[in-house]
Motif scaffolding. Structure first.
Motif, short mmCIF file in Angstrom:
data_model
loop_
_atom_site.label_atom_id
_atom_site.label_comp_id
_atom_site.label_asym_id
_atom_site.label_seq_id
_atom_site.Cartn_x
_atom_site.Cartn_y
_atom_site.Cartn_z
N GLY A 45 0.80 -1.21 0.00
CA GLY A 45 0.00 0.00 0.00
C GLY A 45 0.84 1.27 0.00
O GLY A 45 1.87 1.34 0.67
N VAL A 46 0.40 2.27 -0.75
CA VAL A 46 1.06 3.57 -0.80
C VAL A 46 0.01 4.58 -1.26
O VAL A 46 -0.83 4.27 -2.09
CB VAL A 46 2.29 3.58 -1.74
N VAL A 47 0.04 5.77 -0.68
CA VAL A 47 -0.88 6.84 -1.09
C VAL A 47 -0.14 7.75 -2.06
O VAL A 47 0.83 8.41 -1.70
CB VAL A 47 -1.39 7.65 0.12
N VAL A 48 -0.58 7.75 -3.31
CA VAL A 48 0.03 8.60 -4.34
C VAL A 48 -0.69 9.94 -4.34
O VAL A 48 -1.89 10.01 -4.60
CB VAL A 48 -0.08 7.94 -5.73
N GLU A 113 -5.31 -1.96 2.11
CA GLU A 113 -5.17 -3.23 2.82
C GLU A 113 -4.98 -4.39 1.84
O GLU A 113 -4.30 -5.37 2.14
CB GLU A 113 -6.41 -3.47 3.69
N ASN A 114 -5.57 -4.22 0.64
CA ASN A 114 -5.48 -5.27 -0.38
C ASN A 114 -4.33 -5.06 -1.34
O ASN A 114 -4.32 -5.61 -2.45
CB ASN A 114 -6.80 -5.36 -1.14
N GLY A 115 -3.35 -4.25 -0.93
CA GLY A 115 -2.11 -4.13 -1.70
C GLY A 115 -2.13 -3.12 -2.81
O GLY A 115 -1.20 -3.08 -3.63
N TRP A 116 -3.17 -2.29 -2.89
CA TRP A 116 -3.26 -1.29 -3.94
C TRP A 116 -2.46 -0.04 -3.58
O TRP A 116 -2.13 0.21 -2.42
CB TRP A 116 -4.71 -0.85 -4.14
N ALA A 117 -2.18 0.75 -4.61
CA ALA A 117 -1.74 2.13 -4.42
C ALA A 117 -3.00 2.98 -4.58
O ALA A 117 -3.79 2.75 -5.49
CB ALA A 117 -0.70 2.53 -5.46
N ALA A 118 -3.20 3.94 -3.69
CA ALA A 118 -4.38 4.81 -3.76
C ALA A 118 -3.98 6.18 -4.26
O ALA A 118 -3.05 6.80 -3.72
CB ALA A 118 -5.05 4.91 -2.39
N GLY A 119 -4.65 6.66 -5.30
CA GLY A 119 -4.32 7.97 -5.85
C GLY A 119 -5.25 9.04 -5.33
O GLY A 119 -6.48 8.87 -5.35
N ALA A 139 -5.57 12.98 2.19
CA ALA A 139 -4.53 12.00 1.84
C ALA A 139 -3.68 11.66 3.06
O ALA A 139 -3.35 10.50 3.30
CB ALA A 139 -3.65 12.55 0.72
N ALA A 140 -3.32 12.69 3.83
CA ALA A 140 -2.51 12.46 5.03
C ALA A 140 -3.29 11.64 6.06
O ALA A 140 -2.72 10.78 6.74
CB ALA A 140 -2.08 13.80 5.63
N LEU A 141 -4.59 11.90 6.16
CA LEU A 141 -5.42 11.14 7.11
C LEU A 141 -5.46 9.67 6.74
O LEU A 141 -5.30 8.79 7.60
CB LEU A 141 -6.84 11.72 7.12
N ILE A 142 -5.66 9.38 5.46
CA ILE A 142 -5.71 7.99 5.01
C ILE A 142 -4.36 7.30 5.21
O ILE A 142 -4.28 6.16 5.67
CB ILE A 142 -6.15 7.93 3.53
N ALA A 143 -3.27 8.02 4.90
CA ALA A 143 -1.93 7.45 5.11
C ALA A 143 -1.67 7.19 6.58
O ALA A 143 -1.04 6.19 6.95
CB ALA A 143 -0.87 8.40 4.55
N ALA A 144 -2.16 8.09 7.44
CA ALA A 144 -1.97 7.92 8.89
C ALA A 144 -2.73 6.70 9.40
O ALA A 144 -2.21 5.92 10.20
CB ALA A 144 -2.43 9.18 9.62
N LYS A 145 -3.97 6.55 8.94
CA LYS A 145 -4.78 5.42 9.40
C LYS A 145 -4.23 4.09 8.90
O LYS A 145 -4.26 3.08 9.61
CB LYS A 145 -6.23 5.60 8.94
N VAL A 148 0.88 3.86 5.81
CA VAL A 148 1.62 3.63 4.57
C VAL A 148 2.23 4.96 4.13
O VAL A 148 1.72 6.02 4.46
CB VAL A 148 0.70 3.07 3.45
N PRO A 149 3.32 4.92 3.38
CA PRO A 149 3.96 6.17 2.95
C PRO A 149 3.16 6.90 1.87
O PRO A 149 2.27 6.33 1.26
CB PRO A 149 5.32 5.69 2.41
N LEU A 150 3.53 8.16 1.65
CA LEU A 150 2.93 8.96 0.59
C LEU A 150 3.96 9.15 -0.52
O LEU A 150 5.14 9.35 -0.24
CB LEU A 150 2.48 10.32 1.11
#
Length: 212
Positions: A45-48, A113-119, A139-145, A148-150
């Motif tokens: 997982g990573v937040v793009v 959680e399912n291994g995706w990158a979220a944009g 985006a920061a909130l989702i990464a915090a929860k 995963v890195p941004l």
């Protein structure tokens, strides 16, 4: 148990759509180039996070990072039968116009959680010059929860693809720059979310200032 990669069917659909459609449009029609792909995690997982200048940004961004991206799409699109199934395979999940609610956040977390990158587009909407002007902390909130890195990404030139009075996308040069990973916020306090959001914004706009 969390996955390390996107489901196989989504990977197949991603490459089936990218190779014959997105790549020619990006590399030939838009004279596109991508810089910094070495910074993209190949799995997990990573937040793009990126700027937003065009309706073409989601597929271009996904093609640039070399893996499918789960991204928010307006809920009206999910009322079109054939389109609904296609965009779901490509990683889209519904969001109400102008609102990011708990359901939207839960959807993003489930994809991570399912291994995706979220944009996620930091401004939440398109800007006239493509720069991040009014960043949102989502985006920061989702990464915090998800812890995963941004990954900061700048889409330079996409704001000129769609022009008022023009029926078709314009052949304008586009450059996509990918920055180094940014650690997730240490907690979900607003001050910490704002701190990390500011780091992402500065990095993306700095990449934008590099131009073509």
């Amino acid at each position: 148990m969390s996955r390390s990669r996107e489901p196989f069917i989504n990977l197949v659909f991603y490459h089936a759509f990218k190779q014959p459609f997105i790549n020619p449009f990006f590399y030939l029609y838009l004279q596109g180039k991508v810089i910094g792909t070495e910074h993209v995690p190949k799995s997990g997982g990573v937040v793009v996070v990126c700027n937003h200048g065009s309706n073409f940004d989601p597929p271009l961004l996904s093609a640039a990072v070399l893996r499918p991206l789960a991204y928010m799409a307006k809920e009206e699109l999910f009322e079109v039968p054939v389109l609904k199934n296609a965009i779901k395979l490509y990683g889209a999940y519904p969001v109400k116009r102008g609102a990011v609610d708990r359901t939207t956040i839960r959807s993003a977390l489930a994809y991570l959680e399912n291994g995706w990158a979220a944009g996620i587009f930091l401004s939440g909407t398109r800007t006239a010059d493509g720069k991040v002007l009014d960043p949102k902390p989502g985006a920061a909130l989702i990464a915090a929860k998800a812890q995963v890195p941004l990954l900061p990404v700048c889409l330079w030139g996409t704001h000129a693809i769609e022009q008022k009075g023009k029926k078709y996308p314009q052949s304008t040069p586009v450059t996509i720059r990918i920055g180094e990973l940014i650690p997730p916020p240490t907690d979900t306090k607003r001050s910490e979310l704002d701190r990390v959001t500011a780091i992402c914004t500065t990095k993306i706009n700095d990449l934008h200032d590099l131009g073509r």
